[in-house]
Design a protein around this motif. Structure first.
Motif, short mmCIF file in Angstrom:
data_model
loop_
_atom_site.label_atom_id
_atom_site.label_comp_id
_atom_site.label_asym_id
_atom_site.label_seq_id
_atom_site.Cartn_x
_atom_site.Cartn_y
_atom_site.Cartn_z
N ILE A 142 -8.62 9.82 3.39
CA ILE A 142 -8.43 8.56 3.96
C ILE A 142 -6.67 8.59 4.74
O ILE A 142 -6.12 9.15 4.04
CB ILE A 142 -7.92 7.76 2.77
N ASP A 143 -6.97 8.24 6.47
CA ASP A 143 -5.87 8.19 6.81
C ASP A 143 -5.01 6.97 6.33
O ASP A 143 -5.58 5.92 6.96
CB ASP A 143 -6.53 8.66 8.22
N TYR A 144 -4.18 7.58 6.85
CA TYR A 144 -3.14 6.18 6.26
C TYR A 144 -1.75 5.85 7.78
O TYR A 144 -1.74 7.06 8.53
CB TYR A 144 -1.84 5.74 5.15
N ILE A 145 -1.90 4.82 7.90
CA ILE A 145 -0.26 4.46 9.27
C ILE A 145 0.74 4.33 8.35
O ILE A 145 0.11 2.35 8.92
CB ILE A 145 -0.67 4.44 10.74
N LYS A 146 1.36 4.33 9.04
CA LYS A 146 2.77 3.72 8.39
C LYS A 146 4.12 4.20 9.29
O LYS A 146 4.18 5.41 10.43
CB LYS A 146 3.19 3.93 7.29
N ARG A 147 5.25 3.31 9.09
CA ARG A 147 6.72 4.16 9.37
C ARG A 147 7.27 4.59 8.87
O ARG A 147 7.79 4.31 7.55
CB ARG A 147 6.87 2.72 10.55
N VAL A 148 8.09 5.52 9.51
CA VAL A 148 8.31 6.34 8.93
C VAL A 148 10.36 5.60 8.23
O VAL A 148 11.16 5.60 8.97
CB VAL A 148 9.38 8.02 9.11
N ILE A 149 11.25 5.75 6.99
CA ILE A 149 12.05 4.76 6.49
C ILE A 149 12.64 5.52 5.91
O ILE A 149 13.75 5.60 5.92
CB ILE A 149 11.43 3.65 6.12
N GLY A 150 12.36 6.70 4.92
CA GLY A 150 12.96 7.26 4.18
C GLY A 150 13.05 8.52 4.43
O GLY A 150 11.61 9.30 4.33
N LEU A 151 14.68 9.11 4.81
CA LEU A 151 13.56 11.00 4.82
C LEU A 151 14.63 12.03 3.95
O LEU A 151 14.53 11.12 2.50
CB LEU A 151 15.30 11.39 6.31
N PRO A 152 13.65 12.77 3.36
CA PRO A 152 14.58 14.26 2.07
C PRO A 152 15.68 13.60 1.46
O PRO A 152 16.29 13.93 2.52
CB PRO A 152 14.00 15.75 2.58
N ASN A 224 9.07 15.81 1.86
CA ASN A 224 8.95 14.31 1.07
C ASN A 224 9.26 13.17 2.22
O ASN A 224 10.31 13.23 3.18
CB ASN A 224 8.56 13.67 -0.33
N TYR A 225 8.29 12.46 2.56
CA TYR A 225 9.14 10.41 3.01
C TYR A 225 8.88 9.75 2.42
O TYR A 225 7.91 9.50 2.07
CB TYR A 225 8.46 11.28 4.72
N PHE A 226 9.74 8.72 2.99
CA PHE A 226 9.44 7.07 2.09
C PHE A 226 8.81 6.21 3.54
O PHE A 226 9.17 6.63 4.68
CB PHE A 226 10.87 6.65 1.94
N MET A 227 7.50 5.67 3.38
CA MET A 227 6.73 5.08 4.57
C MET A 227 6.91 4.03 4.17
O MET A 227 6.61 3.47 3.07
CB MET A 227 4.62 5.09 4.50
N MET A 228 7.09 2.66 4.97
CA MET A 228 6.79 1.80 5.00
C MET A 228 5.76 0.68 6.21
O MET A 228 6.01 1.29 7.03
CB MET A 228 7.91 0.64 4.78
N GLY A 229 5.03 -0.24 5.82
CA GLY A 229 4.52 -0.87 6.81
C GLY A 229 4.92 -1.83 7.55
O GLY A 229 6.27 -2.67 6.37
N ASP A 230 4.80 -2.82 8.52
CA ASP A 230 6.17 -3.70 9.75
C ASP A 230 5.38 -4.66 8.94
O ASP A 230 6.76 -5.48 9.23
CB ASP A 230 5.64 -3.08 10.45
N ASN A 231 4.24 -5.22 8.61
CA ASN A 231 4.44 -5.84 7.65
C ASN A 231 4.04 -6.02 6.69
O ASN A 231 3.61 -5.73 5.52
CB ASN A 231 2.33 -6.11 7.90
N ARG A 232 5.62 -6.52 5.99
CA ARG A 232 6.16 -5.78 4.53
C ARG A 232 5.40 -6.37 3.86
O ARG A 232 5.67 -5.99 2.23
CB ARG A 232 7.45 -6.48 4.84
N ASP A 233 5.14 -7.32 3.30
CA ASP A 233 4.43 -8.52 2.27
C ASP A 233 2.56 -8.37 2.19
O ASP A 233 2.34 -8.58 2.33
CB ASP A 233 4.83 -9.73 2.14
N ASN A 234 2.85 -7.14 3.40
CA ASN A 234 0.95 -7.07 3.63
C ASN A 234 0.43 -5.03 3.53
O ASN A 234 -0.23 -5.10 4.19
CB ASN A 234 0.46 -7.92 4.04
N SER A 235 1.40 -4.65 3.04
CA SER A 235 1.47 -3.49 3.21
C SER A 235 1.28 -2.17 1.95
O SER A 235 2.49 -2.37 1.22
CB SER A 235 1.98 -2.94 4.12
#
Length: 294
Positions: A142-152, A224-235
């Motif tokens: 499965i492919d996901y798409i998110k924004r990188v928020i946290g770096l190692p 590793n990386y910490f990913m978050m969606g821009d639609n914060r309440d629906n991701s």
């Protein structure tokens, strides 16, 4: 009279000699002219002709497939956005282009994962704020798409609907209401968020007390990386554990799972469009064509 006759005879003889000389020269010219070779007849039978044509077609198709694979593996790959988790920047139906060379090559860069490739080749670390396509760690099909928020090494936390990175609140400026597709509430509030490195992007918030609006502190492991969606309440993103029995999320994303950086919205189909419905093929959001992603 005899003298005149002799003169006439001499003139006639001279003319005859000249004509004979011209005939000889013409004949020599014709003899010396290059002779055309007869065309070689095609002695192949119909079966052999068909085989040769099939080989030629196969060669062309093979070269085309190789070029496509090289392009897809090392340069660019298209993806279609299937959900609302990246609104208000990406909407369901957006057809995006992902740059494959930004982060180097891993086993997931290829159409079929190559297990003998370990880590990343020509590795380039993503930057905080990049929009990234990656393989879901719990299911790499499965492919996901998110924004990188946290770096190692970063710490990331949500407290009372506010994002904190390394203990510092990430500034955001309210911009007003936006349409929130794909959620029970039809409207959300848009914000411009400024990450620690100074990069800004749009994000949206639907409710003030969402399940992921208050979290513990996440420490991003090395590699590793910490990913978050821009639609914060629906991701479902790195705020949610892949082991969550109710809403399994992404967790931390290993570097080798990164496929590339989303750089462009090539085109965008309206809701209800489908390849199986030819009459919907031109139902585009024309204002989203060739839109750069930030």
């Amino acid at each position: 009279m005899a003298k005149h006759d002799d003169t006439a005879n001499e003139a006639i003889a001279a003319a005859a000699n000249a004509a004979e000389q011209i005939d000889h020269e013409t004949a020599a010219t014709v003899d010396n002219a290059p002779k055309e070779e007869p065309e070689e007849a095609d002695t192949r039978d119909a079966k052999q002709v068909a085989v040769d044509e099939a080989k030629e077609i196969f060669s062309v198709v093979a070269v085309a497939l190789i070029l496509v694979m090289i392009l897809r593996t090392f340069l660019f790959q298209p993806f279609t956005i299937p959900s609302a988790s990246m609104e208000p920047n990406l909407y369901e139906g957006d057809y995006i282009i992902v740059s494959k060379w930004d982060y180097g090559i891993s086993k997931y860069s290829f159409p079929i994962a190559l297990p003998f490739i370990k880590g990343r080749i020509m590795n380039h670390a993503p930057k905080r704020g990049d929009i990234v396509v990656f393989k879901l760690p719990s299911n790499t099909k499965i492919d996901y798409i998110k924004r990188v928020i946290g770096l190692p090494g970063d710490t990331v936390q949500m407290k009372q609907d506010q994002l904190y990175v390394n203990g510092v609140a990430v500034p955001n400026t309210e911009l007003g209401p936006v349409d929130a597709k794909g959620f029970e509430a039809r409207y959300a509030t848009a914000y411009r968020e400024t990450l620690p490195d100074g990069r800004t992007h749009l994000m949206q918030d639907i409710v003030k007390d969402g399940r992921a609006d208050d979290t513990g502190e996440f420490v991003v492991p090395a590699g590793n990386y910490f990913m978050m969606g821009d639609n914060r309440d629906n991701s479902l993103d790195s705020r949610f554990s892949p082991d969550d029995p109710y809403e399994p999320g992404v967790g931390f994303v290993p570097a080798e799972n990164l496929e590339g950086r989303a750089v462009l919205i090539l085109m965008s189909w309206k809701e209800g469009s489908s390849l199986w419905k030819p009459w919907t093929w031109l139902n585009f959001h024309w204002n989203r064509f060739f839109k750069p992603l930030h």
